[in-house]
Motif scaffolding. Structure first.
Motif, PDB file in Angstrom:
ATOM      1  N   GLY A 199      -1.365   4.308   7.430  1.00  8.71           N
ATOM      2  CA  GLY A 199      -1.289   4.017   5.875  1.00  8.71           C
ATOM      3  C   GLY A 199      -2.419   3.067   5.574  1.00  8.71           C
ATOM      4  N   LEU A 200      -3.012   2.235   6.512  1.00  9.07           N
ATOM      5  CA  LEU A 200      -3.878   1.100   6.321  1.00  9.07           C
ATOM      6  C   LEU A 200      -5.216   1.835   6.893  1.00  9.07           C
ATOM      7  N   GLY A 224       5.054   5.187   3.771  1.00 10.12           N
ATOM      8  CA  GLY A 224       4.492   6.570   3.835  1.00 10.12           C
ATOM      9  C   GLY A 224       5.360   7.021   4.991  1.00 10.12           C
ATOM     10  N   GLY A 276      -6.093   4.757   4.846  1.00 11.33           N
ATOM     11  CA  GLY A 276      -5.417   4.139   3.472  1.00 11.33           C
ATOM     12  C   GLY A 276      -6.209   3.212   2.875  1.00 11.33           C
ATOM     13  N   ILE A 277      -6.637   2.089   3.479  1.00 13.96           N
ATOM     14  CA  ILE A 277      -7.190   1.278   2.352  1.00 13.96           C
ATOM     15  C   ILE A 277      -8.257   0.491   3.304  1.00 13.96           C
ATOM     16  N   SER A 294       3.135  -1.459   4.255  1.00 12.22           N
ATOM     17  CA  SER A 294       2.725  -0.028   4.149  1.00 12.22           C
ATOM     18  C   SER A 294       3.553   1.016   3.940  1.00 12.22           C
ATOM     19  N   VAL A 317      -6.252  -2.265  12.895  1.00 17.79           N
ATOM     20  CA  VAL A 317      -5.188  -2.855  11.938  1.00 17.79           C
ATOM     21  C   VAL A 317      -5.035  -4.135  12.586  1.00 17.79           C
ATOM     22  N   ALA A 320      -3.194   3.780  -1.583  1.00 19.60           N
ATOM     23  CA  ALA A 320      -4.016   3.965  -0.222  1.00 19.60           C
ATOM     24  C   ALA A 320      -4.625   5.293  -0.337  1.00 19.60           C
ATOM     25  N   HIS A 362      -7.568   1.963  -4.328  1.00 24.35           N
ATOM     26  CA  HIS A 362      -8.531   1.609  -3.468  1.00 24.35           C
ATOM     27  C   HIS A 362      -9.886   2.309  -3.365  1.00 24.35           C
ATOM     28  N   ALA A 413       0.734  -1.308   0.045  1.00 26.23           N
ATOM     29  CA  ALA A 413      -0.028   0.064   0.161  1.00 26.23           C
ATOM     30  C   ALA A 413       0.891   1.314   0.025  1.00 26.23           C
ATOM     31  N   VAL A 459       1.522  -7.662   4.005  1.00 28.94           N
ATOM     32  CA  VAL A 459       0.907  -6.442   3.874  1.00 28.94           C
ATOM     33  C   VAL A 459       2.156  -5.410   4.085  1.00 28.94           C
TER      34      VAL A 459
END
Length: 198
Positions: A152-153, A136, A156-157, A134, A194, A71, A100, A35, A132
């Protein structure tokens, strides 16, 4: 500023703090989701991503087993030209690249709720991959305390319900209880969500 971002990133990936090296977590046959932040963020994704992809290749991960996920959080999709500019034309042409969509039920998977009742809804690609990653930058942030890592998740996603909860939750606290504070309650909840997503 770093003179050579890619070399510095490779050095960091090979000598991480508090986690196994990326090469140890990846490997032949593993499917990896990377991501990366969209064009509204200032992370030098090209060089950082190049280093990550180099490490994945050295670990034996095939290009066909890597998906690059923009993301976006709640932002609009990036155009093919914007994606190529952000991650590099060669990378954009050689890997599966996906935007995304936080509001498309077909794009999302509902993983239930945390112990505190927080919705856990993410891009379904996390279920299709073994690892996964991430990307950033890390800087102070008024909603998450600081950017990077779990942020970031989420958002982000993440899906709409998780993203909405995350943003509204920060409104409960005075700005400087959150901004730049790594131990703030919103960040703890974000980390919990997360973690629930795996």
């Amino acid at each position: 500023p770093l003179g050579d971002v890619r070399s510095a990133t490779l050095a960091a990936l090979r000598n991480p703090v508090g986690t196994p090296a990326l090469r140890e977590m990846a490997g032949a046959g593993k499917r990896v989701l990377v991501a990366f932040p969209d064009k509204s963020r200032h992370t030098d994704v090209r060089e950082v991503l190049a280093a990550v992809l180099e490490e994945l290749e050295r670990a034996g991960v095939r290009r066909d087993d890597v998906t690059l996920l923009s993301a976006l959080g709640t932002h609009r999709p990036m155009t093919p030209e914007e994606l190529a500019d952000k991650i590099g034309e060669g990378v954009a042409a050689s890997y599966r690249v996906v935007n995304h969509d936080y509001d498309d039920p077909d794009c999302l998977v509902n993983l239930g709720f945390t112990a505190d009742g927080l919705p856990v809804e993410f891009n379904r690609l996390i279920e299709e991959h073994d690892l996964v990653v991430s990307l950033g930058n890390i800087s102070a942030h008024p909603v998450g305390g600081f950017s990077g890592g779990a942020k970031g998740l989420l958002p982000g996603i993440a899906g709409k319900r998780s993203t909405d909860y995350f943003h509204w939750e920060a409104c409960k606290y005075p700005l400087f209880d959150i901004f730049g504070n790594p131990a703030n309650p919103v960040r703890r909840e974000m980390e919990s969500i997360v973690a629930e997503a795996g």
